[in-house]
Scaffold this motif. Structure first.
Motif, PDB file in Angstrom:
ATOM      1  N   ARG A  78      -1.648  -6.377  -7.836  1.00  0.00           N
ATOM      2  CA  ARG A  78      -2.389  -7.428  -7.144  1.00  0.00           C
ATOM      3  C   ARG A  78      -2.007  -7.369  -5.675  1.00  0.00           C
ATOM      4  NH1 ARG A  78       0.564 -12.949  -9.295  1.00  0.00           N
ATOM      5  NH2 ARG A  78      -1.109 -13.939  -8.099  1.00  0.00           N
ATOM      6  N   GLY A  79      -2.925  -7.849  -4.823  1.00  0.00           N
ATOM      7  CA  GLY A  79      -2.661  -7.833  -3.404  1.00  0.00           C
ATOM      8  C   GLY A  79      -1.604  -8.848  -3.003  1.00  0.00           C
ATOM      9  N   LEU A  80      -1.205  -8.782  -1.727  1.00  0.00           N
ATOM     10  CA  LEU A  80      -0.197  -9.677  -1.185  1.00  0.00           C
ATOM     11  C   LEU A  80      -0.828 -10.557  -0.110  1.00  0.00           C
ATOM     12  CD1 LEU A  80       2.768  -7.156  -0.745  1.00  0.00           C
ATOM     13  CD2 LEU A  80       2.253  -8.591  -2.727  1.00  0.00           C
ATOM     14  N   TRP A  81      -0.465 -11.815  -0.124  1.00  0.00           N
ATOM     15  CA  TRP A  81      -0.926 -12.748   0.901  1.00  0.00           C
ATOM     16  C   TRP A  81       0.301 -13.285   1.619  1.00  0.00           C
ATOM     17  CZ3 TRP A  81      -2.184 -18.418  -0.638  1.00  0.00           C
ATOM     18  CH2 TRP A  81      -2.353 -19.189   0.516  1.00  0.00           C
ATOM     19  N   LEU A  93      -4.831  -1.993   2.928  1.00  0.00           N
ATOM     20  CA  LEU A  93      -5.526  -2.610   4.052  1.00  0.00           C
ATOM     21  C   LEU A  93      -4.779  -3.875   4.452  1.00  0.00           C
ATOM     22  CD1 LEU A  93      -7.875  -3.001   6.023  1.00  0.00           C
ATOM     23  CD2 LEU A  93      -9.124  -4.162   4.183  1.00  0.00           C
ATOM     24  N   ILE A  94      -4.298  -3.896   5.704  1.00  0.00           N
ATOM     25  CA  ILE A  94      -3.649  -5.086   6.260  1.00  0.00           C
ATOM     26  C   ILE A  94      -4.684  -5.835   7.095  1.00  0.00           C
ATOM     27  CG2 ILE A  94      -1.793  -5.958   7.707  1.00  0.00           C
ATOM     28  CD1 ILE A  94      -0.232  -3.417   7.150  1.00  0.00           C
ATOM     29  N   PRO A 150      -7.381  -2.760  -6.654  1.00  0.00           N
ATOM     30  CA  PRO A 150      -6.119  -2.302  -7.233  1.00  0.00           C
ATOM     31  C   PRO A 150      -6.280  -1.307  -8.370  1.00  0.00           C
ATOM     32  CG  PRO A 150      -6.032  -4.657  -6.823  1.00  0.00           C
ATOM     33  CD  PRO A 150      -7.447  -4.232  -6.562  1.00  0.00           C
ATOM     34  N   ALA A 151      -7.327  -1.435  -9.167  1.00  0.00           N
ATOM     35  CA  ALA A 151      -7.510  -0.527 -10.312  1.00  0.00           C
ATOM     36  C   ALA A 151      -7.807   0.896  -9.873  1.00  0.00           C
ATOM     37  CB  ALA A 151      -8.644  -1.035 -11.202  1.00  0.00           C
ATOM     38  N   VAL A 152      -8.278   1.077  -8.645  1.00  0.00           N
ATOM     39  CA  VAL A 152      -8.614   2.423  -8.164  1.00  0.00           C
ATOM     40  C   VAL A 152      -7.811   2.781  -6.920  1.00  0.00           C
ATOM     41  CG1 VAL A 152     -10.906   2.474  -9.187  1.00  0.00           C
ATOM     42  CG2 VAL A 152     -10.612   1.483  -6.918  1.00  0.00           C
ATOM     43  N   GLY A 153      -6.676   2.130  -6.726  1.00  0.00           N
ATOM     44  CA  GLY A 153      -5.766   2.549  -5.673  1.00  0.00           C
ATOM     45  C   GLY A 153      -6.060   2.007  -4.296  1.00  0.00           C
ATOM     46  N   VAL A 154      -6.776   0.898  -4.187  1.00  0.00           N
ATOM     47  CA  VAL A 154      -7.014   0.256  -2.889  1.00  0.00           C
ATOM     48  C   VAL A 154      -6.408  -1.141  -2.954  1.00  0.00           C
ATOM     49  CG1 VAL A 154      -8.726  -0.545  -1.214  1.00  0.00           C
ATOM     50  CG2 VAL A 154      -9.121   1.569  -2.480  1.00  0.00           C
ATOM     51  N   HIS A 155      -5.461  -1.418  -2.069  1.00  0.00           N
ATOM     52  CA  HIS A 155      -4.696  -2.655  -2.133  1.00  0.00           C
ATOM     53  C   HIS A 155      -4.878  -3.456  -0.850  1.00  0.00           C
ATOM     54  CE1 HIS A 155      -2.862  -0.627  -5.545  1.00  0.00           C
ATOM     55  NE2 HIS A 155      -2.581   0.379  -4.742  1.00  0.00           N
ATOM     56  N   LEU A 156      -4.681  -4.746  -0.959  1.00  0.00           N
ATOM     57  CA  LEU A 156      -4.950  -5.668   0.141  1.00  0.00           C
ATOM     58  C   LEU A 156      -3.687  -6.441   0.488  1.00  0.00           C
ATOM     59  CD1 LEU A 156      -7.158  -6.947   1.961  1.00  0.00           C
ATOM     60  CD2 LEU A 156      -7.556  -8.608   0.133  1.00  0.00           C
ATOM     61  N   MET A 157      -3.421  -6.561   1.794  1.00  0.00           N
ATOM     62  CA  MET A 157      -2.348  -7.411   2.286  1.00  0.00           C
ATOM     63  C   MET A 157      -2.924  -8.272   3.411  1.00  0.00           C
ATOM     64  SD  MET A 157       1.347  -6.532   4.064  1.00  0.00           S
ATOM     65  CE  MET A 157       1.879  -5.470   2.733  1.00  0.00           C
ATOM     66  N   MET A 158      -2.996  -9.571   3.176  1.00  0.00           N
ATOM     67  CA  MET A 158      -3.603 -10.489   4.130  1.00  0.00           C
ATOM     68  C   MET A 158      -2.541 -11.340   4.804  1.00  0.00           C
ATOM     69  SD  MET A 158      -7.049 -11.821   2.210  1.00  0.00           S
ATOM     70  CE  MET A 158      -7.387 -12.870   3.616  1.00  0.00           C
ATOM     71  N   VAL A 159      -2.675 -11.483   6.123  1.00  0.00           N
ATOM     72  CA  VAL A 159      -1.854 -12.426   6.881  1.00  0.00           C
ATOM     73  C   VAL A 159      -2.801 -13.527   7.321  1.00  0.00           C
ATOM     74  CG1 VAL A 159      -0.309 -12.752   8.827  1.00  0.00           C
ATOM     75  CG2 VAL A 159      -0.375 -10.549   7.638  1.00  0.00           C
ATOM     76  N   ALA A 160      -2.696 -14.703   6.706  1.00  0.00           N
ATOM     77  CA  ALA A 160      -3.702 -15.732   6.940  1.00  0.00           C
ATOM     78  C   ALA A 160      -3.155 -17.104   6.633  1.00  0.00           C
ATOM     79  CB  ALA A 160      -4.945 -15.461   6.081  1.00  0.00           C
ATOM     80  N   SER A 202      -5.994 -14.580  -6.520  1.00  0.00           N
ATOM     81  CA  SER A 202      -5.820 -13.198  -6.971  1.00  0.00           C
ATOM     82  C   SER A 202      -4.680 -12.493  -6.254  1.00  0.00           C
ATOM     83  CB  SER A 202      -7.121 -12.412  -6.769  1.00  0.00           C
ATOM     84  OG  SER A 202      -7.399 -12.236  -5.384  1.00  0.00           O
ATOM     85  N   LEU A 203      -4.148 -13.101  -5.195  1.00  0.00           N
ATOM     86  CA  LEU A 203      -3.101 -12.480  -4.395  1.00  0.00           C
ATOM     87  C   LEU A 203      -1.754 -13.133  -4.693  1.00  0.00           C
ATOM     88  CD1 LEU A 203      -4.985 -12.406  -0.954  1.00  0.00           C
ATOM     89  CD2 LEU A 203      -4.883 -10.594  -2.663  1.00  0.00           C
ATOM     90  N   LEU A 204      -0.695 -12.353  -4.547  1.00  0.00           N
ATOM     91  CA  LEU A 204       0.657 -12.878  -4.685  1.00  0.00           C
ATOM     92  C   LEU A 204       1.075 -13.466  -3.343  1.00  0.00           C
ATOM     93  CD1 LEU A 204       3.350 -13.269  -6.171  1.00  0.00           C
ATOM     94  CD2 LEU A 204       3.988 -10.959  -5.446  1.00  0.00           C
ATOM     95  N   ARG A 205       1.254 -14.785  -3.314  1.00  0.00           N
ATOM     96  CA  ARG A 205       1.587 -15.448  -2.048  1.00  0.00           C
ATOM     97  C   ARG A 205       3.054 -15.257  -1.711  1.00  0.00           C
ATOM     98  NH1 ARG A 205       3.037 -21.510  -1.151  1.00  0.00           N
ATOM     99  NH2 ARG A 205       3.156 -21.604   1.128  1.00  0.00           N
ATOM    100  N   LEU A 206       3.313 -14.745  -0.506  1.00  0.00           N
ATOM    101  CA  LEU A 206       4.650 -14.612   0.040  1.00  0.00           C
ATOM    102  C   LEU A 206       4.676 -15.342   1.380  1.00  0.00           C
ATOM    103  CD1 LEU A 206       5.298 -10.825  -0.687  1.00  0.00           C
ATOM    104  CD2 LEU A 206       5.949 -12.776  -2.096  1.00  0.00           C
ATOM    105  N   THR A 207       5.834 -15.761   1.797  1.00  0.00           N
ATOM    106  CA  THR A 207       5.934 -16.500   3.046  1.00  0.00           C
ATOM    107  C   THR A 207       6.867 -15.772   4.007  1.00  0.00           C
ATOM    108  OG1 THR A 207       7.703 -17.835   2.076  1.00  0.00           O
ATOM    109  CG2 THR A 207       5.472 -18.737   2.003  1.00  0.00           C
ATOM    110  N   PRO A 208       6.648 -15.931   5.317  1.00  0.00           N
ATOM    111  CA  PRO A 208       7.542 -15.284   6.290  1.00  0.00           C
ATOM    112  C   PRO A 208       8.827 -16.060   6.515  1.00  0.00           C
ATOM    113  CG  PRO A 208       5.764 -16.404   7.434  1.00  0.00           C
ATOM    114  CD  PRO A 208       5.484 -16.566   5.965  1.00  0.00           C
ATOM    115  N   VAL A 209       8.930 -17.263   5.955  1.00  0.00           N
ATOM    116  CA  VAL A 209      10.131 -18.103   6.047  1.00  0.00           C
ATOM    117  C   VAL A 209      10.454 -18.600   4.645  1.00  0.00           C
ATOM    118  CG1 VAL A 209       9.741 -18.833   8.426  1.00  0.00           C
ATOM    119  CG2 VAL A 209       8.679 -20.107   6.576  1.00  0.00           C
TER     120      VAL A 209
END
Length: 701
Positions: free
Chosen positions: A480-483, A598-599, A623-633, A651-658
């Protein structure tokens, strides 16, 4: 002896404090309703479910899972309650099965506090039903009995609640499904099951087709490690063979009356990866006994071997003396390689800390409720209001409460001490993909020859053990992508209130994650694209641009956004058609078979409706075909698009910068504080690693 019930059969209950264990072959929702003497449920407050898991005398799981433990104290339920119904349902919108006929028959077991089975019921004969009343505990002539029900409902929870007389049945069913969806979205994802013939080595002659989509959620156990044996909060050791204690604290065999909770008892060790796991480690500086002595890559697949994974090598440390915990050893879990053994070991540490903390919290809750009940009894007795009798009773209740809490804390501290010692041994043994940026292993970094099992994206910790950090890793390839959340809600302590600083830090976090992905993939097997419509991320992107590891300069403006999205969506379409047609080797000449990342910075700036649709398509199908997403938003800034983007965020795994406490473990649903894996200030490790990646890529091409 456990009574095996059939539909409609009942059985007397000799105990009032019980545990109800649910086992299914797929993630399901477990809940319970309480009803009056006619079985009627009078309102939503009479229903225990993931969104509201606790009722008097009743506690259920907080999210969907393949296994559940429900705690019941029949003495604590209100006098108006004559029936407790245990219900199961398949989560909606989770991409899994929609009817019980498509999953193995779930089973429900009622046990006593010591784990002794009272009654069991396997729910057979279900087909189109998506919700079922599994069994009920009911009161007859002052005694309690259990009855096997097995009543299914094709209309799901809404029909089930309607049948029980609940007025707001549809609204409650919707809120439960929403709570389950939120729990799944924020819980740490489980890796797919590990099979002996799985080949994780990279096939350079075929396109990157992403993770194995056939994998499902995984059960706890592959690690093969022996987790620290938590003791009861009441100071008693668990019975032999029992793997952990209840949150309320297990009692010694024969000791009456100490309640247990479902969440403190881990499932027995079974081949792991079905129990949830974030992605974890491999070892640096450790020798893999199963690896070839020549310099080639390790063959993880072992195609000619059909037996189970080899047991870990015996520890070299001297055997522990009686009454002393065994000395921790890095890599003491099961796996084909040291990387896999360390991965499973860290996963086991994560689960151990989750469960022992659940045991402590539940023991404290029980002590609080017990003291409150005793104080209420003192106040309700007029005789205790005169003289010193009431004061003495209150003091005794408080002393008993303090004793229980102290014993629970002592048990927790023993487990934390053992886990801390294990962490101190494991952390230095991690390879680059799983090590912190300040780990000396990066000083000897070389571009790898094969893809690791997982990637470290940060650390997790709980308030009760703030000094103990558990690595959070995600499996590779990304499923899954990253947010990276650049909104103000991402600051746990509120220290970051400036939106500009948060966006800058969010982009720096995204660059650190992207650099780590580039570093752990073989040369030429990972490609990074960047969309920066307004150019606001130029400073943070400088290391990627300066070293030349990007596929192209960051795309700016609406034209750049459209061009990059069109190219990647076309790639997804081509690979999907090739795979479905069984012609993966007939892709156009020069087709880039590498994994694509893709960022996207400053979303939704520069995105029109068409671009938003393409972005959602990449998040869902990529993701199933090797294209992944990373969003900064910042989700609030994207609110102008309305609820259409809600599926994208989920659909994205939420991560935080703090640091922020937004991630939940997959067993008991603790809110873990997440800290991102950032490069230490002033360190040149990022520049050095990216330079090696760029040099290796030049040689590869």
């Amino acid at each position: 002896m456990t009574a095996e019930l059939v539909r409609g059969q009942n059985h007397p209950l000799s105990q009032v404090r019980l545990e109800i264990r649910v086992s299914a072959g797929a993630p399901i929702v477990a809940g319970a309703t309480i009803g009056d003497e006619h079985g009627k449920v009078h309102g939503a407050e009479w229903v225990a479910h993931p969104g509201a898991p606790v009722l008097p005398g009743l506690e259920v799981s907080r999210q969907a899972a393949a296994d559940h433990r429900l705690a019941v104290d029949l003495d604590a339920v209100p006098d108006a309650v004559h029936r407790v119904s245990v219900l199961l349902a398949l989560p909606t919108g989770a991409g899994g099965p929609t009817r019980f006929g498509a999953v193995p028959a779930p089973s429900v077991t009622v046990t006593g506090l010591d784990g002794t089975g009272v009654a069991a019921y396997t729910i057979t004969g279900l087909e189109a039903e998506s919700a079922v009343v599994a069994l009920e505990l009911y009161r007859r002539q002052g005694a309690w009995k259990v009855r096997a029900v097995g009543q299914g409902y094709a209309g799901g929870l809404a029909d089930l609640f309607t049948d029980q007389g609940l007025p707001e049945a549809h609204q409650l069913a919707g809120s439960i499904n929403e709570a389950v969806a939120q729990g799944l979205a924020r819980s740490v994802p489980a890796p797919p099951p590990r099979t002996p013939d799985t080949d994780r080595s990279r096939q350079t002659t075929a396109p990157a087709l992403g993770p194995d989509q056939s994998a499902g959620p995984a059960p706890h156990g592959t690690s093969g490690r022996v987790p620290p044996q938590p003791t009861s909060p009441y100071g008693t050791e668990p019975p032999a063979g029992q793997q952990s204690t209840s949150p309320y604290g297990n009692q010694a065999p024969g000791a009456p009356g100490q309640p247990t909770s479902p969440y403190g008892t881990p499932a027995p060790d079974t081949p792991e990866q079905s129990a949830p796991q974030p992605s974890y480690p491999g070892g640096a500086g450790a020798t893999d006994a199963s690896a070839p002595t020549a310099g080639g890559p390790v063959n993880y697949s072992h195609p000619r071997r059909q037996n189970a994974a080899p047991p870990p090598p015996p520890p070299t440390a001297p055997p522990a003396q009686p009454e002393q915990p065994a000395q921790p050893v890095a890599g003491d879990a099961t796996g084909w390689s040291m990387d896999e053994r360390l991965y499973n070991q860290v996963w086991g540490m994560f689960e151990d800390l989750a469960r022992t903390t659940a045991a402590y919290r539940s023991a404290v809750d029980f002590a609080d409720s017990r003291m409150e009940k005793e104080l209420d009894q003192v106040l309700s007795d007029p005789r205790s209001r005169i003289g010193g009798q009431g004061d003495a009773a209150r003091e005794a209740a408080r002393a008993k409460h303090a004793q229980l809490v102290d014993q629970a804390r002592a048990a927790l501290d023993r487990d934390i001490t053992q886990l801390t010692a294990e962490s101190e041994v494991v952390e230095p043994a991690l390879p680059p993909a799983y090590a912190r940026w300040d780990n000396p292993v990066w000083h000897g970094y070389r571009v790898p020859m094969e893809i690791p099992m997982a990637l470290r994206v940060g650390d997790l910790h709980l308030p009760e053990s703030a000094e103990l950090r558990i690595p959070l890793l995600v499996r590779l390839p990304l499923e899954r992508g990253l947010w990276i959340d650049s909104g103000r809600a991402g600051s746990l302590d509120g220290s970051f209130t400036d939106s500009h600083d948060l966006r800058r830090l969010g982009m720096e976090t995204a660059v650190a994650h992207a650099a780590r992905l580039l570093a752990v993939y073989p040369a030429g097997e990972f490609t990074v694209h960047v969309i920066d419509p307004a150019g606001s991320g130029a400073q943070a992107l400088a290391p990627l641009v300066r070293t030349g590891v990007l596929a192209a300069p960051p795309a700016a403006g609406a034209v750049g956004v459209a061009e990059v999205l069109a190219r990647l969506t076309e790639r997804v379409d081509l690979v999907q058609m090739a795979v479905r047609g069984g012609a993966a080797d007939s892709l156009p000449p020069g087709f880039d078979t590498a994994e694509q990342l893709l960022i996207v910075n400053d979303f939704p700036h520069g995105f029109d409706d068409r671009a938003v649709t393409q972005l959602r398509y990449l998040a869902d199908e990529g993701p199933a075909v090797g294209v992944h997403l990373m969003m900064v938003a910042d989700r609030e800034e994207a609110a102008g698009y309305g609820p259409l983007l809600d599926p994208l965020w989920r659909s994205l795994l939420r991560l935080t910068p703090v640091p922020d406490d937004h991630l939940a473990d997959p067993w008991v649903g603790h809110a873990w504080t997440y800290e991102p894996a950032l490069v230490p200030p002033g360190s040149q490790v990022l520049q050095q690693v990216l330079t090696q990646v760029a040099t290796a890529r030049t040689k590869y091409t």
